[in-house]
Scaffold this motif. Structure first.
Motif, PDB file in Angstrom:
ATOM      1  N   PRO A   1     -83.960  11.499 -24.525  1.00 16.00           N
ATOM      2  CA  PRO A   1     -84.463  13.094 -24.992  1.00 16.00           C
ATOM      3  C   PRO A   1     -84.375  12.867 -26.573  1.00 16.00           C
ATOM      4  O   PRO A   1     -83.747  12.006 -27.265  1.00 16.00           O
ATOM      5  CB  PRO A   1     -83.217  13.656 -24.340  1.00 16.00           C
ATOM      6  CG  PRO A   1     -82.153  12.845 -24.174  1.00 16.00           C
ATOM      7  CD  PRO A   1     -82.654  11.483 -23.741  1.00 16.00           C
ATOM      8  N   THR A   2     -84.819  13.886 -27.085  1.00 16.65           N
ATOM      9  CA  THR A   2     -84.813  14.279 -28.573  1.00 16.65           C
ATOM     10  C   THR A   2     -83.485  14.492 -28.987  1.00 16.65           C
ATOM     11  O   THR A   2     -82.704  15.125 -28.306  1.00 16.65           O
ATOM     12  CB  THR A   2     -85.896  15.614 -28.738  1.00 16.65           C
ATOM     13  OG1 THR A   2     -87.189  15.283 -28.203  1.00 16.65           O
ATOM     14  CG2 THR A   2     -85.704  15.716 -30.257  1.00 16.65           C
ATOM     15  N   ILE A   3     -83.180  13.846 -30.362  1.00 16.40           N
ATOM     16  CA  ILE A   3     -82.139  13.891 -30.779  1.00 16.40           C
ATOM     17  C   ILE A   3     -82.249  14.779 -32.199  1.00 16.40           C
ATOM     18  O   ILE A   3     -83.072  14.610 -33.063  1.00 16.40           O
ATOM     19  CB  ILE A   3     -81.370  12.719 -31.226  1.00 16.40           C
ATOM     20  CG1 ILE A   3     -80.719  12.178 -30.009  1.00 16.40           C
ATOM     21  CG2 ILE A   3     -80.335  12.875 -32.211  1.00 16.40           C
ATOM     22  CD1 ILE A   3     -80.056  10.690 -30.267  1.00 16.40           C
ATOM     23  N   GLU A   4     -81.517  15.893 -32.390  1.00 11.54           N
ATOM     24  CA  GLU A   4     -81.469  16.562 -33.507  1.00 11.54           C
ATOM     25  C   GLU A   4     -80.679  16.216 -34.464  1.00 11.54           C
ATOM     26  O   GLU A   4     -79.259  16.104 -34.486  1.00 11.54           O
ATOM     27  CB  GLU A   4     -81.227  18.152 -33.130  1.00 11.54           C
ATOM     28  CG  GLU A   4     -81.359  18.985 -34.534  1.00 11.54           C
ATOM     29  CD  GLU A   4     -82.558  19.442 -35.062  1.00 11.54           C
ATOM     30  OE1 GLU A   4     -82.795  19.283 -36.297  1.00 11.54           O
ATOM     31  OE2 GLU A   4     -83.372  19.804 -34.156  1.00 11.54           O
ATOM     32  N   ALA A   5     -81.085  15.717 -35.841  1.00 10.06           N
ATOM     33  CA  ALA A   5     -80.160  15.418 -36.862  1.00 10.06           C
ATOM     34  C   ALA A   5     -79.967  16.475 -37.658  1.00 10.06           C
ATOM     35  O   ALA A   5     -80.695  17.529 -37.848  1.00 10.06           O
ATOM     36  CB  ALA A   5     -80.944  14.331 -37.664  1.00 10.06           C
ATOM     37  N   HIS A   6     -78.564  16.779 -38.037  1.00  9.18           N
ATOM     38  CA  HIS A   6     -77.897  17.961 -38.601  1.00  9.18           C
ATOM     39  C   HIS A   6     -77.756  17.829 -40.108  1.00  9.18           C
ATOM     40  O   HIS A   6     -77.880  18.867 -40.858  1.00  9.18           O
ATOM     41  CB  HIS A   6     -76.537  18.274 -38.083  1.00  9.18           C
ATOM     42  CG  HIS A   6     -76.738  18.638 -36.447  1.00  9.18           C
ATOM     43  ND1 HIS A   6     -77.553  19.859 -36.154  1.00  9.18           N
ATOM     44  CD2 HIS A   6     -76.355  17.937 -35.358  1.00  9.18           C
ATOM     45  CE1 HIS A   6     -77.419  19.896 -34.830  1.00  9.18           C
ATOM     46  NE2 HIS A   6     -76.594  18.705 -34.311  1.00  9.18           N
ATOM     47  N   ARG A   7     -77.592  16.554 -40.575  1.00  7.45           N
ATOM     48  CA  ARG A   7     -77.271  16.443 -42.117  1.00  7.45           C
ATOM     49  C   ARG A   7     -78.534  16.408 -42.959  1.00  7.45           C
ATOM     50  O   ARG A   7     -79.503  15.847 -42.389  1.00  7.45           O
ATOM     51  CB  ARG A   7     -76.572  15.005 -42.118  1.00  7.45           C
ATOM     52  CG  ARG A   7     -76.459  14.713 -43.637  1.00  7.45           C
ATOM     53  CD  ARG A   7     -75.778  13.466 -43.791  1.00  7.45           C
ATOM     54  NE  ARG A   7     -76.347  12.239 -43.219  1.00  7.45           N
ATOM     55  CZ  ARG A   7     -77.445  11.513 -43.888  1.00  7.45           C
ATOM     56  NH1 ARG A   7     -77.567  11.977 -45.207  1.00  7.45           N
ATOM     57  NH2 ARG A   7     -77.950  10.502 -43.236  1.00  7.45           N
ATOM     58  N   PRO A   8     -78.552  17.267 -43.733  1.00  4.30           N
ATOM     59  CA  PRO A   8     -80.101  17.304 -44.512  1.00  4.30           C
ATOM     60  C   PRO A   8     -80.363  16.030 -45.125  1.00  4.30           C
ATOM     61  O   PRO A   8     -79.546  15.285 -45.520  1.00  4.30           O
ATOM     62  CB  PRO A   8     -79.749  18.372 -45.833  1.00  4.30           C
ATOM     63  CG  PRO A   8     -78.500  19.238 -45.222  1.00  4.30           C
ATOM     64  CD  PRO A   8     -77.794  18.178 -44.371  1.00  4.30           C
ATOM     65  N   ARG A   9     -81.703  15.623 -45.139  1.00  4.05           N
ATOM     66  CA  ARG A   9     -82.071  14.333 -45.310  1.00  4.05           C
ATOM     67  C   ARG A   9     -83.367  14.162 -46.143  1.00  4.05           C
ATOM     68  O   ARG A   9     -84.039  15.202 -46.149  1.00  4.05           O
ATOM     69  CB  ARG A   9     -82.285  13.443 -43.993  1.00  4.05           C
ATOM     70  CG  ARG A   9     -81.089  13.300 -43.246  1.00  4.05           C
ATOM     71  CD  ARG A   9     -81.301  12.436 -41.903  1.00  4.05           C
ATOM     72  NE  ARG A   9     -79.949  12.192 -41.140  1.00  4.05           N
ATOM     73  CZ  ARG A   9     -80.071  11.352 -40.011  1.00  4.05           C
ATOM     74  NH1 ARG A   9     -81.150  10.827 -39.716  1.00  4.05           N
ATOM     75  NH2 ARG A   9     -79.089  11.343 -39.350  1.00  4.05           N
ATOM     76  N   ARG A  10     -83.505  13.291 -47.016  1.00  7.93           N
ATOM     77  CA  ARG A  10     -84.775  12.875 -47.755  1.00  7.93           C
ATOM     78  C   ARG A  10     -85.475  11.898 -46.801  1.00  7.93           C
ATOM     79  O   ARG A  10     -85.008  10.735 -46.785  1.00  7.93           O
ATOM     80  CB  ARG A  10     -84.679  12.342 -48.891  1.00  7.93           C
ATOM     81  CG  ARG A  10     -83.691  13.396 -49.703  1.00  7.93           C
ATOM     82  CD  ARG A  10     -83.393  12.883 -51.103  1.00  7.93           C
ATOM     83  NE  ARG A  10     -84.540  12.742 -51.914  1.00  7.93           N
ATOM     84  CZ  ARG A  10     -84.948  13.895 -52.856  1.00  7.93           C
ATOM     85  NH1 ARG A  10     -84.266  15.021 -52.967  1.00  7.93           N
ATOM     86  NH2 ARG A  10     -86.036  13.647 -53.531  1.00  7.93           N
ATOM     87  N   VAL A  11     -86.606  12.234 -46.015  1.00  4.13           N
ATOM     88  CA  VAL A  11     -87.319  11.501 -45.052  1.00  4.13           C
ATOM     89  C   VAL A  11     -88.374  10.641 -45.577  1.00  4.13           C
ATOM     90  O   VAL A  11     -89.332  11.420 -45.951  1.00  4.13           O
ATOM     91  CB  VAL A  11     -87.300  12.115 -43.838  1.00  4.13           C
ATOM     92  CG1 VAL A  11     -88.162  11.231 -42.650  1.00  4.13           C
ATOM     93  CG2 VAL A  11     -86.087  12.913 -43.208  1.00  4.13           C
TER      94      VAL A  11
ATOM     95  N   ASP B   1     -83.534  18.139 -39.671  1.00  6.57           N
ATOM     96  CA  ASP B   1     -83.330  19.333 -40.429  1.00  6.57           C
ATOM     97  C   ASP B   1     -84.481  20.281 -39.901  1.00  6.57           C
ATOM     98  O   ASP B   1     -85.088  21.000 -40.671  1.00  6.57           O
ATOM     99  CB  ASP B   1     -83.742  18.949 -41.797  1.00  6.57           C
ATOM    100  CG  ASP B   1     -82.791  18.293 -42.436  1.00  6.57           C
ATOM    101  OD1 ASP B   1     -81.874  18.227 -42.134  1.00  6.57           O
ATOM    102  OD2 ASP B   1     -83.291  17.382 -43.352  1.00  6.57           O
ATOM    103  N   GLY B   2     -84.624  20.436 -38.524  1.00  8.36           N
ATOM    104  CA  GLY B   2     -85.456  21.305 -37.846  1.00  8.36           C
ATOM    105  C   GLY B   2     -86.929  21.023 -37.806  1.00  8.36           C
ATOM    106  O   GLY B   2     -87.677  21.623 -37.489  1.00  8.36           O
ATOM    107  N   VAL B   3     -87.285  19.812 -38.428  1.00 11.58           N
ATOM    108  CA  VAL B   3     -88.808  19.361 -38.216  1.00 11.58           C
ATOM    109  C   VAL B   3     -89.094  18.472 -37.256  1.00 11.58           C
ATOM    110  O   VAL B   3     -88.152  17.446 -36.906  1.00 11.58           O
ATOM    111  CB  VAL B   3     -89.111  18.500 -39.583  1.00 11.58           C
ATOM    112  CG1 VAL B   3     -90.523  18.156 -39.715  1.00 11.58           C
ATOM    113  CG2 VAL B   3     -88.746  19.430 -40.796  1.00 11.58           C
ATOM    114  N   SER B   4     -90.039  18.518 -36.457  1.00 15.71           N
ATOM    115  CA  SER B   4     -90.139  17.902 -35.527  1.00 15.71           C
ATOM    116  C   SER B   4     -91.207  16.525 -36.054  1.00 15.71           C
ATOM    117  O   SER B   4     -92.291  16.700 -36.555  1.00 15.71           O
ATOM    118  CB  SER B   4     -91.141  18.354 -34.129  1.00 15.71           C
ATOM    119  OG  SER B   4     -90.361  19.418 -33.669  1.00 15.71           O
ATOM    120  N   TYR B   5     -90.819  15.480 -35.689  1.00 17.46           N
ATOM    121  CA  TYR B   5     -91.607  14.259 -35.814  1.00 17.46           C
ATOM    122  C   TYR B   5     -92.346  13.581 -34.411  1.00 17.46           C
ATOM    123  O   TYR B   5     -91.651  13.148 -33.628  1.00 17.46           O
ATOM    124  CB  TYR B   5     -90.958  13.127 -36.705  1.00 17.46           C
ATOM    125  CG  TYR B   5     -90.251  13.599 -38.012  1.00 17.46           C
ATOM    126  CD1 TYR B   5     -91.002  13.301 -39.057  1.00 17.46           C
ATOM    127  CD2 TYR B   5     -89.145  14.307 -38.027  1.00 17.46           C
ATOM    128  CE1 TYR B   5     -90.643  13.978 -40.363  1.00 17.46           C
ATOM    129  CE2 TYR B   5     -88.785  14.982 -39.193  1.00 17.46           C
ATOM    130  CZ  TYR B   5     -89.480  14.529 -40.204  1.00 17.46           C
ATOM    131  OH  TYR B   5     -88.930  14.960 -41.555  1.00 17.46           O
TER     132      TYR B   5
END
Length: 303
Positions: free
Chosen positions: A69-79, A202-206
């Motif tokens: 399943p999808t995993i939501e990462a919580h730490r703000p990141r520079r992707v 960070d709330g963004v879907s890839y």
């Protein structure tokens, strides 16, 4: 005089010339020389064993093909967002370009939007009879993608239509998933490469972007449908970012070698491919970074 069968010394000399900078196509036009596809296979086989030493890993138990399943990462990141590469038909400067973008934007996370491999030889559409065989293409892809494993050991990868071509053929043939290798094993990927249908950071879907939307505004349609910021690949001809309030949609283009035979279907298109990648900063900023080419279709080295 044509030398058939070609002896090992002749093959070694041809491989040496290719590695020194000559193209397989140029050599194939010389009298008595084999086809370009044959030369490419010789080069792949010559490099294959050494490349696998750096990338093969052992698995005690084969991992299932079923997606997690999808995993939501919580730490703000520079992707850093890597679009479709289609190994072994990736642009020759893609790796250096991606490393330059990562360093310039100080990216701490990497997402690959899928189609990391092409599997032209496994397509349900007509494929080039003079191209690589399925096994040859796999070997070429392993050699081509190996340096990316070294540069980017931890990558969240989106499942995609090209990458699963082999598994789809097995499914159509009625072969149960338990008999199949996970794609990470097929590609000898490092442990840090993880495939899922969707990744959220960070709330963004890839996502890959092959779920029915297409065209110049596909990224906007996915954003509206998901009611969140969405980043896609899949659509080679277009790239860019569009905002609607706090949400954005981004299409990251691709990093393919458009001259490769696998993309012959698009040669008559009036739309050129959009080469580049994406950067998303803490879920709020989205940037498409174009890869500018010179007259020889090589990266200029400038961002």
């Amino acid at each position: 005089m044509r030398r058939e069968p070609y002896d090992e010394a002749y093959k070694a000399e041809i491989v040496r010339r290719v590695l020194a900078g000559e193209t397989a196509e140029a050599i194939s036009r010389q009298p008595g020389s084999p086809r370009g596809a044959t030369i490419r296979e010789w080069v792949v086989k010559a490099k294959h064993k050494e490349a696998l030493k750096a990338t093969v890993r052992q698995h005690v138990e084969p991992r299932p093909v079923v997606l997690a399943p999808t995993i939501e990462a919580h730490r703000p990141r520079r992707v850093l967002v890597i679009p479709d590469m289609h190994h072994p038909f990736c642009h020759p400067d893609a790796l250096e370009f991606l490393k330059a973008v990562r360093d310039a934007y100080k990216c701490d996370s990497v997402v690959c939007l899928g189609d990391e491999v092409d599997w032209h030889a496994l397509s349900r559409y007509d494929h080039d009879p003079d191209g690589l065989s399925p096994g040859g293409e796999l070997e070429a892809a392993l050699v081509s993608i190996a340096p990316f494993y070294t540069a980017f050991p931890d990558v969240l990868v989106c499942t995609s239509n090209h990458t699963v071509r082999g598994h789809r053929k097995a499914y159509s043939a009625g072969i149960p998933a338990a008999f199949l290798k996970h794609i990470s094993m097929v590609l000898h990927a490092p442990d840090g490469w993880e495939w899922r249908d969707e990744h959220r950071i960070d709330g963004v879907s890839y996502i890959h972007g092959d779920a029915g939307r297409s065209g110049q505004y596909a990224h906007i349609h996915y954003m509206k449908q998901a009611k969140r910021s969405v980043v896609i690949g899949h659509i080679h001809a277009f790239a860019g970012v569009a905002f609607e309030g706090q949400h954005f949609g981004m299409n990251t283009g691709c990093l393919i070698d458009s001259e490769a035979y696998a993309f012959a279907y698009g040669r008559k298109n009036l739309l050129p491919v959009s080469l580049g990648c994406g950067v998303v900063i803490e879920g709020r900023e989205a940037h498409f970074i174009p890869m500018h080419l010179d007259d020889n279709k090589r990266w200029t080295g400038k961002l």
